[in-house]
Design a protein around this motif. Structure first.
Motif, PDB file in Angstrom:
ATOM      1  N   MET A  70       0.855  -1.311  -0.051  1.00 37.87           N
ATOM      2  CA  MET A  70       0.024  -0.152   0.100  1.00 37.87           C
ATOM      3  C   MET A  70       0.808   1.330  -0.147  1.00 37.87           C
ATOM      4  SD  MET A  70      -2.481  -2.044   2.589  1.00 37.87           S
ATOM      5  CE  MET A  70      -0.958  -3.125   2.891  1.00 37.87           C
ATOM      6  N   ILE A  71       0.916   1.772  -1.362  1.00 36.05           N
ATOM      7  CA  ILE A  71       2.077   2.775  -1.556  1.00 36.05           C
ATOM      8  C   ILE A  71       1.307   4.218  -1.391  1.00 36.05           C
ATOM      9  CG2 ILE A  71       3.907   3.804  -3.091  1.00 36.05           C
ATOM     10  CD1 ILE A  71       4.146   0.758  -4.139  1.00 36.05           C
ATOM     11  N   GLY A  72       1.505   4.882  -0.299  1.00 32.93           N
ATOM     12  CA  GLY A  72       0.818   6.216  -0.197  1.00 32.93           C
ATOM     13  C   GLY A  72      -0.691   6.089   0.113  1.00 32.93           C
ATOM     14  N   VAL A  73      -1.009   4.792   0.641  1.00 32.26           N
ATOM     15  CA  VAL A  73      -2.293   4.563   1.275  1.00 32.26           C
ATOM     16  C   VAL A  73      -2.267   3.691   2.155  1.00 32.26           C
ATOM     17  CG1 VAL A  73      -3.558   4.815  -0.802  1.00 32.26           C
ATOM     18  CG2 VAL A  73      -2.787   2.822  -0.390  1.00 32.26           C
ATOM     19  N   GLY A  74      -3.287   3.508   2.959  1.00 35.52           N
ATOM     20  CA  GLY A  74      -3.350   2.687   4.301  1.00 35.52           C
ATOM     21  C   GLY A  74      -3.890   1.499   4.186  1.00 35.52           C
ATOM     22  N   LEU A  75      -4.083   0.754   5.366  1.00 38.02           N
ATOM     23  CA  LEU A  75      -4.606  -0.508   5.433  1.00 38.02           C
ATOM     24  C   LEU A  75      -6.084  -0.590   4.801  1.00 38.02           C
ATOM     25  CD1 LEU A  75      -3.553  -2.555   8.687  1.00 38.02           C
ATOM     26  CD2 LEU A  75      -3.096  -3.128   6.154  1.00 38.02           C
ATOM     27  N   GLU A  76      -6.831   0.463   4.502  1.00 36.66           N
ATOM     28  CA  GLU A  76      -8.017   0.564   4.258  1.00 36.66           C
ATOM     29  C   GLU A  76      -8.206   0.175   2.790  1.00 36.66           C
ATOM     30  OE1 GLU A  76      -6.383   4.314   3.579  1.00 36.66           O
ATOM     31  OE2 GLU A  76      -6.417   3.125   5.354  1.00 36.66           O
ATOM     32  N   ARG A  77      -7.131   0.123   2.198  1.00 35.73           N
ATOM     33  CA  ARG A  77      -6.900  -0.222   0.709  1.00 35.73           C
ATOM     34  C   ARG A  77      -6.591  -1.625   0.487  1.00 35.73           C
ATOM     35  NH1 ARG A  77      -9.608   3.222   0.554  1.00 35.73           N
ATOM     36  NH2 ARG A  77      -9.063   5.601  -0.437  1.00 35.73           N
ATOM     37  N   ASN A  78      -6.372  -2.525   1.407  1.00 34.39           N
ATOM     38  CA  ASN A  78      -5.992  -3.894   1.471  1.00 34.39           C
ATOM     39  C   ASN A  78      -7.088  -4.766   1.212  1.00 34.39           C
ATOM     40  OD1 ASN A  78      -4.808  -6.304   1.731  1.00 34.39           O
ATOM     41  ND2 ASN A  78      -4.186  -6.017   3.890  1.00 34.39           N
ATOM     42  N   THR A  79      -7.515  -5.010  -0.250  1.00 38.29           N
ATOM     43  CA  THR A  79      -8.380  -5.884  -0.865  1.00 38.29           C
ATOM     44  C   THR A  79      -8.316  -7.422  -0.016  1.00 38.29           C
ATOM     45  OG1 THR A  79      -8.183  -4.484  -3.002  1.00 38.29           O
ATOM     46  CG2 THR A  79      -9.388  -6.876  -2.795  1.00 38.29           C
ATOM     47  N   PHE A 127     -20.352  -7.218   2.041  1.00 31.06           N
ATOM     48  CA  PHE A 127     -19.444  -7.409   2.853  1.00 31.06           C
ATOM     49  C   PHE A 127     -19.899  -7.194   4.269  1.00 31.06           C
ATOM     50  CE2 PHE A 127     -19.033  -3.250   0.831  1.00 31.06           C
ATOM     51  CZ  PHE A 127     -18.953  -2.515   2.307  1.00 31.06           C
ATOM     52  N   TYR A 128     -19.280  -7.806   5.244  1.00 26.53           N
ATOM     53  CA  TYR A 128     -19.400  -7.598   6.516  1.00 26.53           C
ATOM     54  C   TYR A 128     -18.262  -6.657   7.300  1.00 26.53           C
ATOM     55  CZ  TYR A 128     -22.568 -11.189   6.179  1.00 26.53           C
ATOM     56  OH  TYR A 128     -23.937 -12.071   5.459  1.00 26.53           O
ATOM     57  N   TRP A 129     -17.130  -6.778   6.597  1.00 26.34           N
ATOM     58  CA  TRP A 129     -16.021  -5.991   7.433  1.00 26.34           C
ATOM     59  C   TRP A 129     -15.816  -4.668   6.488  1.00 26.34           C
ATOM     60  CZ3 TRP A 129     -11.216 -10.020   8.276  1.00 26.34           C
ATOM     61  CH2 TRP A 129     -11.838 -10.919   9.258  1.00 26.34           C
ATOM     62  N   MET A 130     -15.885  -3.653   7.025  1.00 24.59           N
ATOM     63  CA  MET A 130     -15.768  -2.108   6.259  1.00 24.59           C
ATOM     64  C   MET A 130     -14.360  -1.893   6.081  1.00 24.59           C
ATOM     65  SD  MET A 130     -18.908  -0.966   5.764  1.00 24.59           S
ATOM     66  CE  MET A 130     -18.700   0.551   5.395  1.00 24.59           C
ATOM     67  N   SER A 131     -13.736  -1.803   4.864  1.00 21.80           N
ATOM     68  CA  SER A 131     -12.460  -1.317   4.640  1.00 21.80           C
ATOM     69  C   SER A 131     -12.119  -0.059   5.479  1.00 21.80           C
ATOM     70  CB  SER A 131     -12.467  -0.940   3.264  1.00 21.80           C
ATOM     71  OG  SER A 131     -12.823  -1.909   2.409  1.00 21.80           O
ATOM     72  N   ALA A 132     -12.924   0.900   5.722  1.00 19.20           N
ATOM     73  CA  ALA A 132     -12.416   1.949   6.592  1.00 19.20           C
ATOM     74  C   ALA A 132     -12.035   1.474   7.924  1.00 19.20           C
ATOM     75  CB  ALA A 132     -13.424   2.956   6.786  1.00 19.20           C
ATOM     76  N   ASP A 133     -12.492   0.279   8.395  1.00 22.15           N
ATOM     77  CA  ASP A 133     -12.090  -0.273   9.890  1.00 22.15           C
ATOM     78  C   ASP A 133     -10.622  -1.037   9.734  1.00 22.15           C
ATOM     79  OD1 ASP A 133     -14.315   0.878  10.732  1.00 22.15           O
ATOM     80  OD2 ASP A 133     -15.595  -0.728  10.609  1.00 22.15           O
TER      81      ASP A 133
END
Length: 263
Positions: free
Chosen positions: A146-155, A196-202
């Motif tokens: 995740m380059i310049g972004v956080g874990l919220e982008r971890n598909t 989806f049950y798990w929200m990316s933002a979390d």
């Protein structure tokens, strides 16, 4: 100005070798100026993964839905940034490159095994199925950058969500998708699950836990912070949490299990 040696240093720091499988979520703006621009960055990625696989998410979940159910692999533009848009085009211009046929969570794959790796995505019935592209990352011992972004982008974390949580009963979470391949062939995908049950933002709520489990490492590229998620270590750590959580449908139950593990 980011040059090839900067990316080589980043890969070395994160344990990525020429035969690795690596997925990259890239914010060009965060990196800053790049020698050769976005196309040059793609060149460097693929050169340094000469014996492996580069996976770039080219997701279209915001534009392929019940109201607009058709995904055309050549025409449908990714809705997750500039670099994915460029890679979606380059997948048709370069050797050993292909864009997958998943209607909402496609990827552009680069490498000698690219075509084989994305096979059968046109048969999917959910966003990140365990037997699909993202599910294969475990056996590949892959890394997600995740380059310049956080874990919220971890598909990849959505794949774990699907591994532990069932498809919903509510019909509103499904739509009849259609994929059109590069040869014009049409694939019908009835009852495509979008839930989806798990929200990316979390997802960042688990970063401290994953770091302590040695599933995350860090580097930099230009002005961007780089977070590297080790799929095997991360999967095993999160699987352990899910087995201890009271209710995996509720992501916060998993977070609570992580917090308790530190006590």
């Amino acid at each position: 100005m980011v040059i090839r040696q900067d990316i080589e240093r980043m890969f070395d720091e994160l344990g990525i070798t020429p035969d690795s499988t690596a997925a990259v979520h890239t914010s060009l703006k965060s990196i800053g100026m790049i020698d050769g621009g976005a196309e040059g960055l793609l060149d460097y990625y693929t050169e340094l993964l000469s014996e492996g696989l580069l996976i770039v998410p080219t997701h279209t979940w915001a534009v392929v839905n019940r109201g607009s159910p058709v995904y055309d692999v050549r025409e449908t533009v990714p809705n997750i940034g500039v670099f994915p848009q460029i890679c979606a085009k380059e997948a048709f211009r370069r050797e050993n490159a292909v864009r997958s046929l998943h209607p909402t969570h496609s990827v552009a794959a680069f490498g000698r095994r690219a075509e084989e790796f994305v096979k059968r995505e046109e048969n999917t019935r959910s966003r990140t199925p365990v037997r699909g592209v993202w599910g294969k990352f475990y056996e590949e011992n892959a890394k997600v950058l995740m380059i310049g972004v956080g874990l919220e982008r971890n598909t990849y974390m959505h794949s774990i969500d699907e591994e532990f949580n069932p498809f919903p009963e509510n019909p509103d979470f499904y739509f009849d998708a259609v994929t059109i391949g590069a040869d014009g062939r049409r694939y019908e995908l009835p009852r495509m699950n979008t839930n989806f049950y798990w929200m990316s933002a979390d997802f960042p709520l688990l970063e401290n836990y994953l770091r302590k489990k040695d599933a995350i490492s860090y580097s930099t590229l230009g002005g961007a912070k780089v977070t590297c998620f080790d799929v095997r270590k991360g999967h095993d750590a999160l699987t352990d949490l899910c087995k201890r959580a009271d209710n995996t449908l509720d992501f916060y139950s998993t977070v609570k299990a992580a917090e308790q593990s530190f006590r």
